[in-house]
Design an enzyme around this catalytic site. Structure first.
Site, short mmCIF file in Angstrom:
data_model
loop_
_atom_site.label_atom_id
_atom_site.label_comp_id
_atom_site.label_asym_id
_atom_site.label_seq_id
_atom_site.Cartn_x
_atom_site.Cartn_y
_atom_site.Cartn_z
N LYS A 111 0.84 -1.21 0.00
CA LYS A 111 0.00 0.00 0.00
C LYS A 111 0.87 1.25 0.00
CE LYS A 111 -3.86 2.11 2.53
NZ LYS A 111 -4.70 2.03 3.75
N SER A 113 -9.63 2.02 2.90
CA SER A 113 -8.77 2.71 1.96
C SER A 113 -7.76 1.82 1.23
CB SER A 113 -8.01 3.80 2.71
OG SER A 113 -7.17 3.23 3.71
N SER A 131 -9.74 -0.23 7.15
CA SER A 131 -9.20 -0.16 5.79
C SER A 131 -8.52 -1.40 5.25
CB SER A 131 -8.25 1.01 5.68
OG SER A 131 -8.97 2.19 5.52
N1 GLN Z 1 -13.02 4.39 6.45
C1 GLN Z 1 -12.33 4.82 7.62
C2 GLN Z 1 -11.90 6.25 7.45
O1 GLN Z 1 -12.22 6.82 6.45
C3 GLN Z 1 -11.16 3.96 7.89
C4 GLN Z 1 -9.95 4.31 7.12
C5 GLN Z 1 -8.79 3.48 7.49
O2 GLN Z 1 -8.91 2.47 8.17
N2 GLN Z 1 -7.61 3.94 7.07
O3 GLN Z 1 -11.27 6.82 8.29
#
Ligand code: GLN
Length: 481
Positions: A81, A156, A180
């Site tokens: 990532k 994400s 994410s």
């Molecule tokens: N969807 C969550 C957010 O927007 C989690 C994102 C993540 O785990 N990086 O913060």
């Protein structure tokens, strides 16, 4: 090559190298050819690192030629990532502000997987600074879900999930702050695990919310997740929040026997707002676990309702502080102006996307004088109550089972206009993030439209072996059926 690398497990790849069925170079040729063919459509990879990967392949092929033993992840093609630092390879965090940034060092996890024999294929797309649940917040374009190309892969870590689900790579590293790793794993139909906070080093993980951020494996199978976690877990002198807790042999935990385990099913995770087919798949999964000898324990986790608000206060507060370093002086983009303040304003105005700006503003507000006590401090207290819900639950059961996401993959563009609706979809994942416990999402079937549904399994802190054991038994029972 005799076997299609698209379906091989980490263990099969290593065995194939040892048996000289194929070389590491051939694995790479195949991997990069697949990426060249599929990535223009999927947009899962932002940058490739073939020089690095081929150098590692030559090392491995040399070891085979000399009859030397191979490391555990030998030949495993891996996507990383783009929030994880990779020496010399662009690391953008899906943001314009880091468009030309090439870190001078590797994240500890990257160093460790390479030492374990993995081939670092390149960097995977993600929401900007990991903020999002659909990958649509990437400055470099959305990622398509390989299962349903008009739909999001989740986020994400959407690029990582899509790359594994499409068979471009054997595995990927994602990061999970509020879901994410688990949610894109669920939406793309692959196992995806968030380890305990402190289990895996964050050194070289570019910070979003430091008290929540974790690195985790996204794989074709639970046993590959166990192998990859084993390679990255363990304390690191470069990260003072990494824990000095011994790393068990995760592969050895996959015994297949789960009879007698008490699995907690919290009422709050089966309430309103859940898609009917997600509910049906999750219920069927729990019934399957019961048929394997697990005992269902009804639970109450009364602070679940406050989790979204708590998460979005703490995560944005930490983000506003962490992202202050992007000032046009030390990293990436600089938009020149006549004054220093003007340069900051122009750089940050041009470099950050809308969602990142929204979160910096929300977080700055929550931390500002007069509001700190009402918002940030209150959220910290509720975080403790949510963690206590988990502690109490684990006195009644060994593991907790819930759906990963209340909805399956949605259409691209469907939710971008409503940030709150997007935040609410994180309802089942943010609780475990706040509590610091490990969790995995494993595929538990498809909706009538063929969209993957994920089952989430939470365990107690440092109980990854138990989480993996149940996930593995469930996966075996599902594929046997
Ligand atoms: N969807 C969550 C957010 O927007 C989690 C994102 C993540 O785990 N990086 O913060």
């Amino acid at each position: 090559m005799t076997a299609p690398a698209k379906t091989l497990s980490a263990a099969e790849i290593r065995a194939g190298l040892v048996a000289r069925k194929f070389t590491a170079r051939e694995l790479l040729d195949d991997c990069y050819a697949r990426i060249a063919a599929e990535n223009p459509r999927l947009n899962a990879f932002l940058a490739l690192s073939p020089e690095r990967a081929y150098a590692q392949a030559d090392r491995l092929d040399g070891q085979v030629a000399r009859g030397e033993p191979l490391p555990p992840l030998a030949g495993l093609t891996l996507g990383v990532k783009d929030v994880l630092a990779t020496r010399g390879t662009p690391t953008t965090c899906g943001s314009r502000i880091l468009e030309h940034y090439r870190p001078p060092y590797d994240a500890t996890v990257v160093e460790r997987v390479e030492r374990a024999g993995a081939l670092i294929i390149g960097k995977t797309n993600c929401d900007e600074f990991a903020m999002g649940s659909s990958n649509e917040n990437s400055a470099y374009g959305a990622v398509r879900n390989p299962v349903a190309p008009d739909r999001v892969p989740g986020g994400s870590s959407g690029g990582s999930a899509a790359a594994v689900a499409a068979g471009l790579v054997c595995a990927a590293l994602g990061t999970d702050t509020g879901g994410s790793v688990r949610q894109p794993g669920a939406l793309c139909g692959i196992p995806a695990m968030m380890p305990t906070y402190g289990r895996v080093s964050r050194y070289g993980l570019i910070a979003f919310a430091s008290s929540l951020d974790r690195v985790g494996p996204m794989t074709r199978s639970v046993s590959d997740a166990a192998a990859l976690l084993g390679a990255i877990a363990g304390s690191d002198p470069c990260d003072s929040t990494s824990a000095a807790v011994p790393v068990p042999d995760y592969a050895a935990a996959l015994t297949g026997s789960v009879a007698g385990l008490r699995i907690g099913v919290p009422r709050e995770y089966f309430g309103e707002g859940m898609d009917g087919e997600v509910r049906a798949r999750a219920e069927a999964a729990i019934a399957k676990l019961e048929s394997l000898g697990c005992r269902r324990v009804p639970l109450e986790m009364p602070h679940t309702d406050y989790a979204i608000a708590t998460y979005y206060l703490i995560a944005t507060a930490e983000a506003s502080s962490n992202l202050a370093r992007y000032d046009g002086v030390r990293y990436g983009l600089r938009a020149p102006a006549d004054t220093l303040a003007g340069m900051y304003r122009k750089t940050r105005g041009a470099g950050f996307g809308a969602e990142v700006k929204r979160r910096i503003m929300l977080g700055t507000y929550a931390l500002s004088a007069g509001y700190y006590e009402a918002y940030y401090l209150k959220a910290q207290k509720v975080r403790t109550l949510i963690a206590r819900d988990f502690q109490l639950a684990f006195e009644k059961c060994e593991l907790i089972v819930t759906p990963t996401s209340p909805i399956p993959a949605f259409r691209l563009g469907e939710r971008t206009a409503d940030p709150l609706a997007m935040y609410l979809a994180d309802i089942y994942t943010v609780t475990g993030s706040l509590a610091g416990v490990p969790g995995i999402s494993v595929p538990c079937g498809l909706t009538s439209e063929g969209l993957p549904v994920g089952l989430q399994i939470f365990g107690p802190r440092f109980g990854e072996d138990r989480v993996l054991a149940l996930a593995h038994a469930f996966e075996r029972a599902s594929t046997a059926a």
